[in-house]
Design a protein around this motif. Structure first.
Motif: not given
Ligand code: GTP
Ligand code: K
Ligand code: MG
Length: 472
Positions: A397-404
């Motif tokens: 949530e904090v960093c953003g999920d690069p997978a999705t």
């Protein structure tokens, strides 16, 4: 078709060479060349003296063209331009990785007329100059080389794949369309043949774009955290086991652990890979009042650090929940973090009840009125997997999920151009006449183009390529 940059690579025309694999003794070292004399260099160093078929590895004896002295038996590859990484003729020598072999081959290449050692990032800069990579892809490549955690690698690969660039180009196309509508109106406004509602169409395209840009800008902080690390602050009352937890998560004895309350006083920062995400973990002094001036300063620093946290790891002693320090910490840190601030955001916090090993097996739940929490024992390691899984979710949530998630803006440069584009769209809406409106659209589109590298200035290019090592 990719956008070629306006700026030619400095010194293009010369053929460059460099060691592209890491320095030091290794099994195989890769040396490569790029430029028009690559074929000549291959023929000069190898026997038999012909270039191998394109893009297939061939075993060749390498020798110094000046003396004929054998250097190594090596695999060589020939990549005729434009189907190569840089777009130029390229050659690769996969030699045995001893320092004497590597320096012998590098010296032999240096003796071939028209060849010179490459500067840092020069291969990639040539790839960019020949339209093989856009600027955002170059940045993705730099990040990929420097990626230390799984999430960083995924993010860098996505940027290298051109996702951010594609998005910007599609936004730029939207603006081109809107501009065409406005210009049509300027040229044929009085003409009956003009379709109805062209200006309204331009307006609605601009509005949609504003929404999309706004959403990405709100996400910008996350992309930057993913690049440079989220700030995770470990806090709690004295002796809860904060330092023990920091040492457990970082897998090294960063902080002093002792039975004496008030052991940690300064803020201690350590970079860690937390469940695949990069984080800067801070250990802090136990929060309590009425102690000596040094510890009080530690408490002040701890509170200051809590305010800057992207995520708070709150630690309490599970066997000591009723103590005044525990209650005070719950009231002043844990409960307020759960409440929404006036701007709608809430402070992210994970509550950990440590020392679960001190609870009676099969005994009652330590405290049913404590907010949602995880049980952990730093002593036995029990509960660590659950904590890491919870951290992974929070950090996604904090960093953003690069997978999705959507492609993230990983650099201040990206943010700057998107914000400037948005500002220009604001001017479009306020424009008093159509000529000014059209000009605002052109300015807005210019920022999107510059984000992917069209018309990039030399200084920006220098800044980006400076991050690269020689040979890349
Ligand atoms: N039984 C048990 N003891 C623990 C556990 N974790 C830490 N301790 C002990 O608790 C004491 C305090 O641990 P620290 O890690 O120094 O606690 P802290 O919160 O950093 O303390 P301050 O820096 O003084 O605020 C030490 O004696 C640890 O060995 C645990 O899971 N179980
Ligand atoms: K302690
Ligand atoms: Mg401590």
């Amino acid at each position: 078709m990719r956008q070629a940059s306006g700026a030619p690579a400095p010194g293009s025309g010369a053929t460059i060479f460099a060691l592209s694999s890491g320095q030091g003794r290794c099994g195989i070292a890769v040396i490569r060349t790029s430029g028009p004399a690559s074929g000549h260099a291959l023929r000069s160093l190898t026997a038999p003296r012909d270039v191998p078929p394109p893009r297939s590895a061939c075993l060749r004896l390498l020798s110094d063209p000046r003396t004929g002295e054998p250097l190594d038996r090596a695999l060589v590859l020939w990549f005729p331009g434009p189907q190569s990484f840089t777009g130029e003729d390229c050659a690769e020598f996969h030699v045995h990785g001893g320092p004497a072999v590597v320096s012998g081959v590098l010296q032999a290449l240096g003796s071939v007329p028209g060849l010179r050692p490459a500067e840092a990032g020069e291969f990639t800069r040539r790839a960019f100059a020949h339209g093989k990579l856009s600027l955002t892809e170059v940045e993705g490549l730099a990040d990929l080389i420097h990626a230390e955690t799984e999430a960083q690698r995924r993010q860098a690969l996505r940027q290298l794949d051109g996702e951010l660039g594609h998005l910007c180009r599609s936004w730029a196309e939207t603006l081109t369309k809107a501009l065409a509508h406005v210009e049509a109106y300027i040229d044929f406004g009085e003409d009956d043949n003009l379709e109805e509602g062209v200006l309204e169409r331009a307006d609605s395209e601009v509005r949609e774009l504003e929404v999309a840009l706004g959403a990405h800008l709100r996400d910008a902080r996350r992309g930057q955290r993913l690049r440079s690390g989220a700030h995770v602050v470990v806090a709690g009352p004295p002796n809860a086991g904060k330092s023990s937890l920091v040492n457990l998560l970082s897998r090294k004895p960063v902080s002093i652990v002792s039975p004496e309350p008030g052991t940690t006083r300064d803020v201690l920062e350590t970079p860690v890979d937390l469940a695949g995400f990069p984080a800067l973990l801070s250990d802090t002094a136990g929060l309590r009042e009425g102690v000596g001036p040094v510890e009080q300063e530690g408490v002040r620093r701890a509170r200051e650090r809590l305010e800057q946290a992207d995520l708070i790891l709150a630690v309490l002693d599970a066997s000591d929940l009723a103590s005044p320090y525990s209650c005070n910490f719950l009231d002043t840190v844990v409960t307020p973090a759960g409440a929404q601030s006036p701007n709608g955001s809430s402070q992210r916090l994970l509550l950990v009840l440590n020392k679960s090993d001190l609870l009676l097996p099969g005994g009652p739940e330590p405290s049913p009125d404590v907010p949602p929490h995880l049980l952990l024992s730093c002593l036995t390691g029990e509960g660590l997997d659950g904590l890491l899984e919870a951290l992974r979710k929070e950090l996604a949530e904090v960093c953003g999920d690069p997978a999705t998630g959507p492609p993230l803006l990983t650099r201040a440069r990206h943010q700057h151009h998107l914000q400037s584009c948005l500002d220009a769209l604001g001017l479009y809406k306020q424009a008093k006449d159509l000529a000014l409106a059209a000009e605002a659209l052109r300015v807005a589109r210019g920022h999107l183009t510059r984000l992917t590298g069209g018309g990039g200035t030399e200084e920006i290019l220098d800044l980006i390529f400076r991050d690269f090592c020689v040979g890349k």
